[in-house]
Design an enzyme around this catalytic site. Structure first.
Site, PDB file in Angstrom:
ATOM      1  N   ARG A 232       0.865  -1.173   0.000  1.00  0.00           N
ATOM      2  CA  ARG A 232       0.000   0.000   0.000  1.00  0.00           C
ATOM      3  C   ARG A 232       0.903   1.225   0.000  1.00  0.00           C
ATOM      4  O   ARG A 232       1.959   1.218   0.662  1.00  0.00           O
ATOM      5  CB  ARG A 232      -0.900   0.030   1.249  1.00  0.00           C
ATOM      6  CG  ARG A 232      -2.074  -0.922   1.205  1.00  0.00           C
ATOM      7  CD  ARG A 232      -3.176  -0.465   0.237  1.00  0.00           C
ATOM      8  NE  ARG A 232      -4.310  -1.360   0.284  1.00  0.00           N
ATOM      9  CZ  ARG A 232      -4.486  -2.423  -0.496  1.00  0.00           C
ATOM     10  NH1 ARG A 232      -3.590  -2.730  -1.414  1.00  0.00           N
ATOM     11  NH2 ARG A 232      -5.564  -3.179  -0.380  1.00  0.00           N
ATOM     12  N   GLU A 261      -3.530   7.928  -3.240  1.00  0.00           N
ATOM     13  CA  GLU A 261      -4.182   7.555  -4.513  1.00  0.00           C
ATOM     14  C   GLU A 261      -5.502   8.292  -4.687  1.00  0.00           C
ATOM     15  O   GLU A 261      -6.224   8.477  -3.713  1.00  0.00           O
ATOM     16  CB  GLU A 261      -4.426   6.038  -4.529  1.00  0.00           C
ATOM     17  CG  GLU A 261      -3.130   5.272  -4.619  1.00  0.00           C
ATOM     18  CD  GLU A 261      -3.319   3.754  -4.674  1.00  0.00           C
ATOM     19  OE1 GLU A 261      -4.449   3.284  -4.899  1.00  0.00           O
ATOM     20  OE2 GLU A 261      -2.317   3.053  -4.486  1.00  0.00           O
ATOM     21  N   HIS A 279      -1.983   0.781  -9.581  1.00  0.00           N
ATOM     22  CA  HIS A 279      -2.579  -0.167  -8.626  1.00  0.00           C
ATOM     23  C   HIS A 279      -3.284  -1.324  -9.364  1.00  0.00           C
ATOM     24  O   HIS A 279      -4.492  -1.517  -9.219  1.00  0.00           O
ATOM     25  CB  HIS A 279      -3.548   0.558  -7.682  1.00  0.00           C
ATOM     26  CG  HIS A 279      -3.744  -0.175  -6.392  1.00  0.00           C
ATOM     27  ND1 HIS A 279      -4.000   0.433  -5.192  1.00  0.00           N
ATOM     28  CD2 HIS A 279      -3.723  -1.509  -6.103  1.00  0.00           C
ATOM     29  CE1 HIS A 279      -4.147  -0.476  -4.237  1.00  0.00           C
ATOM     30  NE2 HIS A 279      -3.975  -1.666  -4.772  1.00  0.00           N
TER      31      HIS A 279
END
Ligand code: NAP
Length: 320
Positions: A232, A261, A279
């Site tokens: 992450r 993000e 991602h």
């Protein structure tokens, strides 16, 4: 009959399965308004949807949140459990695809695939040269350090085993079976950073792993090392990474995830030694289909009076 809200596009056959079972399904992409959740019993959502106390309070009939991802850092688990809302995720089915993507990034940075592809398209192929300006680094036989040695971390290491790599890992607990099978060695994070040629981040995002890798950790790494983040974004301090890449503290980075993000640090976009993907760790057709199926199974299990197979919060106050 249950009412299901799905906040992302999903495979039609999965939606149809829910409808065939007699449930009402509403697909509305994006952040739902609080009104939209007022009478729902199940929510199927991507990891980009924050599921916090305000949303949970606005959905008093909610029995399950089926998260389309293995990481559940977007969900306030404590708040969900306190309200008796079950939370499920999609582990295992995405492990190999995510490990593949980690390796795609690792190889792309090591062998400067994206950079040279761009040059070839823009300037043509000038002919084979013995000493091109873009010499890469070897991967085979070197040292791979995996941070977070769970499902994905071990899958990354298995691929490294095939590349005859010296395998190191740093994790919360020892994994004797994987150590034996792969010849991997458990070391401290500092030792891993100092010794590895490639470092791959595979930890979940928690209060302990936020900014696990910052300026100090990057300075421990070898000058020629490559860092890959498929975990992450906030596990890595992006501003420190940009500085470390600019001043040559490390050689390069492959990033599938970002600190804020969908924003990408502008400094990363200027650097040739970085390969960026939006991602897409689990984004293969087969894997996404399996993830959607798992989420659907979880909702159906709860509507049938049971518990989902991939329950994240077994101590939720009341069962579905
Ligand atoms: P997992 O099997 O639970 O593995 C996570 C590993 O990290 C475990 O071995 C765990 O230790 C370890 N760990 C947890 N906290 C730690 C800490 N503070 N310090 C060191 N190690 C720690 O999960 P997974 O299925 O491999 O998935 C890992 C993460 O990858 C997910 O949480 C998700 O955020 C990310 N992910 C990203 C993508 C993508 O699209 N890029 C796709 C899938 C997953 P224990 O074994 O002791 O619990």
């Amino acid at each position: 009959m249950g009412r299901v809200l799905i906040t992302t596009s999903l495979f039609p056959e999965v939606i149809e399965r829910l409808r065939q079972a007699g449930h009402e399904v509403d697909v509305r992409e994006g952040l739902p308004s609080l009104d939209a959740v007022a009478d729902i019993h199940a929510l199927i959502c991507p990891l980009s949807l924050p599921v916090q106390a305000d949303l949970l309070d606005a959905a008093p009939q909610l029995r399950i949140v089926a998260n389309l991802g293995v990481g559940v850092d977007n969900i306030d688990l404590k708040a969900a459990s306190a309200r008796g809302v079950l939370v499920s995720n999609t582990p295992d089915v995405l492990t190999e695809a995510t490990a593949d993507l980690g390796w795609a990034l690792l190889l792309a940075v090591a062998r400067r695939i994206v950079e040279t592809d761009g040059e070839l398209r823009a300037e043509g192929f000038p002919g084979w040269v013995f000493l091109p300006p873009h010499l890469g680094v070897d991967v085979y036989g070197r040292t791979l350090g995996v941070v977070g040695f769970g499902r994905i971390g071990q899958a990354v290491a298995r691929r490294g085993h095939g590349f005859a790599m010296n395998l190191l890992y740093a994790s919360r607990s020892r994994k004797p079976d994987a150590e034996k099978a792969l010849g991997a060695r458990c070391v401290s994070l500092n030792e891993l950073l100092q010794q590895s040629d490639f470092v791959v981040l595979c930890v979940p995002l928690t209060s302990e792993t936020r900014h696990l890798i910052g300026g100090r950790e990057l300075r421990l790494m070898k000058k020629d090392a490559i860092l890959v983040n498929i975990a992450r974004g906030p596990v890595l301090d992006e501003a420190s990474l940009v500085s470390a890449l600019r001043d040559g503290t490390i050689r390069g980075a492959g990033l599938d995830v970002f600190e804020d993000e969908p924003r990408v640090h502008p400094g990363l976009l200027e650097l040739k030694a970085v390969v960026l993907t939006p991602h897409i760790g689990s984004a293969t057709a087969a894997t996404r289909r399996s993830m959607a199926t798992l989420a659907c199974d979880a909702v159906l299990a709860v509507f049938a009076g049971g518990r989902p197979a991939n329950l994240v919060n077994p101590l939720a106050a009341r069962s579905g």
